[in-house]
Enzyme design. Structure first.
Site, PDB file in Angstrom:
ATOM      1  CG  ASP A   1      -8.523   4.132  -1.779  1.00 53.22           C
ATOM      2  OD1 ASP A   1      -7.991   3.686  -0.754  1.00 53.22           O
ATOM      3  OD2 ASP A   1      -7.964   4.965  -2.513  1.00 53.22           O
TER       4      ASP A   1
ATOM      5  CG  HIS B   1      -1.899   1.111   1.239  1.00 50.68           C
ATOM      6  ND1 HIS B   1      -1.581   2.389   1.661  1.00 50.68           N
ATOM      7  CD2 HIS B   1      -3.207   1.146   0.886  1.00 50.68           C
ATOM      8  CE1 HIS B   1      -2.646   3.161   1.557  1.00 50.68           C
ATOM      9  NE2 HIS B   1      -3.645   2.438   1.078  1.00 50.68           N
TER      10      HIS B   1
END
Length: 357
Positions: free
Chosen positions: A320, A194
């Site tokens: 997200d 990430h």
């Protein structure tokens, strides 16, 4: 195709297919304890990383957006489920938000990683049909991180590992971190790489122009990190290692031809000590060891391009949440001109295969 209609939280009626599940694979979460530590460290001025201070100095502030984010991110229950239901998201894979414990001192980071995993396990167990988890680690201690990967996999039932990119300016291509890769490969469990804000070594031009976060800094930093992993030979040493990356690959699919060409030129010239011959072209590792998600990039032209260059089976849905999520997003992706089989692979099948759900 069967279809249902839902009135979402904005009052808009959305129509989407019910022929497959929608599994969102990059969904942020944090225990309140971690945000409390962030707040304490910020107030005391104990962390010198400009990216962390920019990111969490904002999200722990008093603006409307910051307050909403900090409330949503610690919750893995009715409110999160309501947001999912309003948009037709069936399942979220939850992972510790950026930068996780990676910004903290090693002893604190180890303890908080274990505690965060235990707390996340409770949420997953409370809603086993809606949530899965990824194991948080403290890369500052690679051997402890490897042990926690094994505990997350064997004891907690987690489906992968979350690493929030660089750890205080250090990157995973450094061989001292390779016990992490060894543990993940041996368990056939994927690593989700990430984004983080750019490292202290590279951030100044980004932060002074307000471009250090998701607008561009995240992609520049994480694309660099992933490319370092590839060119350092990690995938020659760990050929079965799986890495998942968001935002449609942080632009690397667009650069594949040029990366291959310039990498070959650098190898031939012996210009850089760090650039050695690889068994394959860099782009081949992107097509063999990397999976790509649409987190933050639900833009049809970009989605279609990445599917075309890496293969449809390597691209999967992410929402997200709660950073950049839109209740209309699922319906828009559902409307893409794909077959039912292609949509099922995108929303469900790829995630099930990679994360072994």
């Amino acid at each position: 195709m069967t279809e249902t209609q839902v009135l979402n939280e904005t009052g808009t009626t959305l129509a989407f297919s019910t022929d497959y599940k929608r599994i969102a694979v990059e969904e942020a979460w944090a225990p309140q304890q971690l945000l409390d530590v962030y707040r304490t460290e910020l107030a005391a001025g104990n962390i010198s990383d400009p990216g962390f201070n920019s990111l969490w100095g904002y999200y722990l502030g008093n603006t409307e957006r910051a307050s909403a984010l900090s409330a949503r991110i610690v919750e893995a229950g009715p409110n999160r489920l309501a947001a999912m239901d309003a948009a037709g998201v069936d399942v979220q894979i939850l992972s510790l938000t950026c930068p996780g414990v990676q910004i903290l001192k090693t002893d604190i980071a180890r303890t908080l990683a274990v505690e965060a995993n235990n707390i996340l396990k409770e949420s997953v167990d409370a809603y086993p049909d809606r949530f899965y988890g990824l194991t948080a680690i403290a890369p500052q201690d690679p051997e402890h991180a490897a042990q926690e990967i094994r505990r997350g996999h064997d004891n907690l039932g987690f489906k992968g590992v979350i690493i929030n990119s660089h750890t205080q300016g250090e990157y995973l291509d450094d061989k001292k971190f390779w016990p992490i890769f060894e543990a993940a490969e041996s368990l056939n469990t994927p690593i989700y790489l990430h984004p983080n804000t750019p490292s202290p070594q590279m951030i100044q031009p980004y932060v002074e122009s307000g471009l250090d976060g998701a607008v561009f800094g995240f992609a520049a930093e994480t694309g660099l990190h992933l490319l370092r992993i590839i060119t350092s030979g990690v995938f020659d040493r760990f050929p079965n290692l799986k890495i998942v990356v968001g935002h449609l690959g942080e632009a690397l699919p667009y650069w594949m031809w040029r990366i291959d060409f310039m990498h070959a030129t650098s190898v031939k010239s012996r210009r850089y000590e760090a650039i050695k011959p690889l068994k394959m072209r860099p782009s081949d590792y992107l097509k063999r060891n990397i999976w790509f998600t649409t987190s933050g990039m639900p833009w049809a032209p970009a989605v279609e391009f990445v599917r075309d260059v890496v293969g449809t089976e390597r691209v999967m849905f992410a929402w997200d949440y709660p950073y950049q999520w839109d209740p209309q997003e699922v319906a828009a992706l559902d409307a893409l001109p794909w077959s039912i089989e292609e949509k099922k692979e995108f929303f469900q099948g790829a995630a099930e295969q990679v994360f072994r759900l």
